[in-house]
Motif scaffolding. Structure first.
Motif, PDB file in Angstrom:
ATOM      1  N   SER A 121     123.900-109.740 -10.025  1.00 58.23           N
ATOM      2  CA  SER A 121     124.860-110.552  -9.280  1.00 58.23           C
ATOM      3  C   SER A 121     124.253-111.861  -8.795  1.00 58.23           C
ATOM      4  O   SER A 121     124.971-112.856  -8.628  1.00 58.23           O
ATOM      5  CB  SER A 121     125.391-109.766  -8.074  1.00 58.23           C
ATOM      6  N   ASP A 124     122.863-116.666 -12.226  1.00 56.23           N
ATOM      7  CA  ASP A 124     123.927-117.665 -12.319  1.00 56.23           C
ATOM      8  C   ASP A 124     124.837-117.443 -13.517  1.00 56.23           C
ATOM      9  O   ASP A 124     125.991-117.910 -13.518  1.00 56.23           O
ATOM     10  CB  ASP A 124     123.303-119.063 -12.391  1.00 56.23           C
ATOM     11  N   TYR A 125     124.345-116.735 -14.514  1.00 55.70           N
ATOM     12  CA  TYR A 125     125.111-116.472 -15.731  1.00 55.70           C
ATOM     13  C   TYR A 125     124.495-115.244 -16.364  1.00 55.70           C
ATOM     14  O   TYR A 125     123.271-115.156 -16.470  1.00 55.70           O
ATOM     15  CB  TYR A 125     124.989-117.668 -16.678  1.00 55.70           C
ATOM     16  N   ARG A 154     130.204-111.949  -3.995  1.00 54.42           N
ATOM     17  CA  ARG A 154     130.337-113.321  -4.490  1.00 54.42           C
ATOM     18  C   ARG A 154     130.799-113.346  -5.943  1.00 54.42           C
ATOM     19  O   ARG A 154     131.503-114.272  -6.363  1.00 54.42           O
ATOM     20  CB  ARG A 154     128.996-114.031  -4.335  1.00 54.42           C
ATOM     21  N   LYS A 155     130.443-112.316  -6.700  1.00 50.15           N
ATOM     22  CA  LYS A 155     130.817-112.262  -8.115  1.00 50.15           C
ATOM     23  C   LYS A 155     132.105-111.482  -8.356  1.00 50.15           C
ATOM     24  O   LYS A 155     132.951-111.894  -9.144  1.00 50.15           O
ATOM     25  CB  LYS A 155     129.672-111.647  -8.933  1.00 50.15           C
ATOM     26  N   GLY A 181     133.953-110.786 -13.432  1.00 49.75           N
ATOM     27  CA  GLY A 181     133.168-112.003 -13.347  1.00 49.75           C
ATOM     28  C   GLY A 181     131.679-111.800 -13.129  1.00 49.75           C
ATOM     29  O   GLY A 181     130.932-112.773 -13.014  1.00 49.75           O
ATOM     30  N   LEU A 182     131.242-110.546 -13.063  1.00 54.92           N
ATOM     31  CA  LEU A 182     129.808-110.297 -12.917  1.00 54.92           C
ATOM     32  C   LEU A 182     129.082-110.661 -14.209  1.00 54.92           C
ATOM     33  O   LEU A 182     128.019-111.286 -14.187  1.00 54.92           O
ATOM     34  CB  LEU A 182     129.558-108.829 -12.568  1.00 54.92           C
ATOM     35  N   TYR A 183     129.635-110.257 -15.346  1.00 54.01           N
ATOM     36  CA  TYR A 183     129.095-110.626 -16.646  1.00 54.01           C
ATOM     37  C   TYR A 183     129.906-111.792 -17.210  1.00 54.01           C
ATOM     38  O   TYR A 183     131.137-111.830 -17.066  1.00 54.01           O
ATOM     39  CB  TYR A 183     129.160-109.459 -17.627  1.00 54.01           C
ATOM     40  N   TRP A 220     125.883-122.395  -5.296  1.00 53.72           N
ATOM     41  CA  TRP A 220     125.459-121.563  -4.164  1.00 53.72           C
ATOM     42  C   TRP A 220     125.799-122.181  -2.810  1.00 53.72           C
ATOM     43  O   TRP A 220     125.199-121.836  -1.795  1.00 53.72           O
ATOM     44  CB  TRP A 220     123.961-121.292  -4.255  1.00 53.72           C
TER      45      TRP A 220
END
Length: 255
Positions: A121, A124-125, A154-155, A181-183, A220
């Motif tokens: 998490s 950034d990507y 956050r993710k 949106g985590l991956y 961030w």
């Protein structure tokens, strides 16, 4: 750079402005405190290295990305100070990833549990495989994912965090993590993952480094309070691990 511990290691290579950090531990690529500190230090050093544009974070093996914090050390916690210090390990790493001036690409080739989900998490990507299911199992032993929760939320959002946390004995699929949106990308095989990741990292590494660093700060924004929050959360977990409920649960796991 290679740093070997008795039962774990961190290895860093730098090639064409891409720094690759590889961590390993025989217990499911889990993290004892010393290994967490080494990873924190390495991230801080790379953040200040002008020869590095992009960081790739990965682990060895095929089936497990990271099983979280060291279970042996968790069992050994005997007082509040030790508890807070133990859980601050992942707080240090997540804050180092958050403040790092370089964008961090996660390579999640297998399952992630607890702190391993936190590491993913805080990237950034993230590139992952279809075998990269995730679980936050902390409730099953009487604690909670308090330190990593801000990074996970956050993710995947509050609802995703609740689903992961409350269904503590259930795995969520890589497709679930992709939808939340985590991956960012999910591939059938590790070979396909690595090919795509290498192309992506090479492209990024050739962009304007000032633009990359500025984008990192944008991604961030509004997380400066984590410098305090994550350690407050570590104290909560440090107290819970000493509870009778958790001690009994840990003994059952130990057996």
């Amino acid at each position: 750079m290679t740093t070997d511990l008795q039962n774990g290691a961190i290895h860093t290579t730098i090639d064409q402005k891409i720094a690759t950090i590889t961590f390993h531990h025989p217990s499911g690529n889990s993290f004892p405190s010393q290994l967490l500190q080494l990873l924190t230090d390495e991230l801080n050093q790379l953040s200040n290295n002008p020869e590095v544009a992009i960081i790739v974070l990965k682990s060895q093996g095929e089936k497990v990305f990271c099983a979280g914090a060291s279970f042996d050390e968790l069992l050994a916690v005997s007082n509040l100070d030790e508890g807070a210090k133990f859980f601050s390990g992942f707080a240090n790493v997540i804050n180092a990833m958050r403040k790092c001036s370089k964008l961090i690409i996660g390579r999640v080739q297998g399952k992630a549990v607890g702190g391993g989900v936190g590491l993913a998490s805080a990237c950034d990507y993230v590139f992952a495989t279809t075998n990269s299911s995730i679980k936050l199992s902390e409730f099953t032993i009487g604690i909670g994912p308090f330190v990593i929760a801000p990074a996970v939320e956050r993710k995947v959002g509050v609802s995703g965090l609740a689903e992961l946390t409350l269904a503590a004995d259930e795995w969520q699929t890589a497709q679930w993590a992709l939808q939340k949106g985590l991956y960012a990308k999910v591939f059938e095989t590790i070979e396909e993952l690595d090919n795509a990741l290498n192309i992506f990292a090479e492209k990024l590494s050739n962009y304007n480094p000032e633009a990359l660093s500025a984008m990192k700060k944008v991604l961030w924004e509004n997380t400066d309070h984590w410098e305090t929050v994550l350690y407050d959360r570590a104290a909560i977990s440090g107290k819970l691990v000493l509870s009778d409920f958790t001690k009994k649960a840990l003994e059952q796991f130990k057996k």
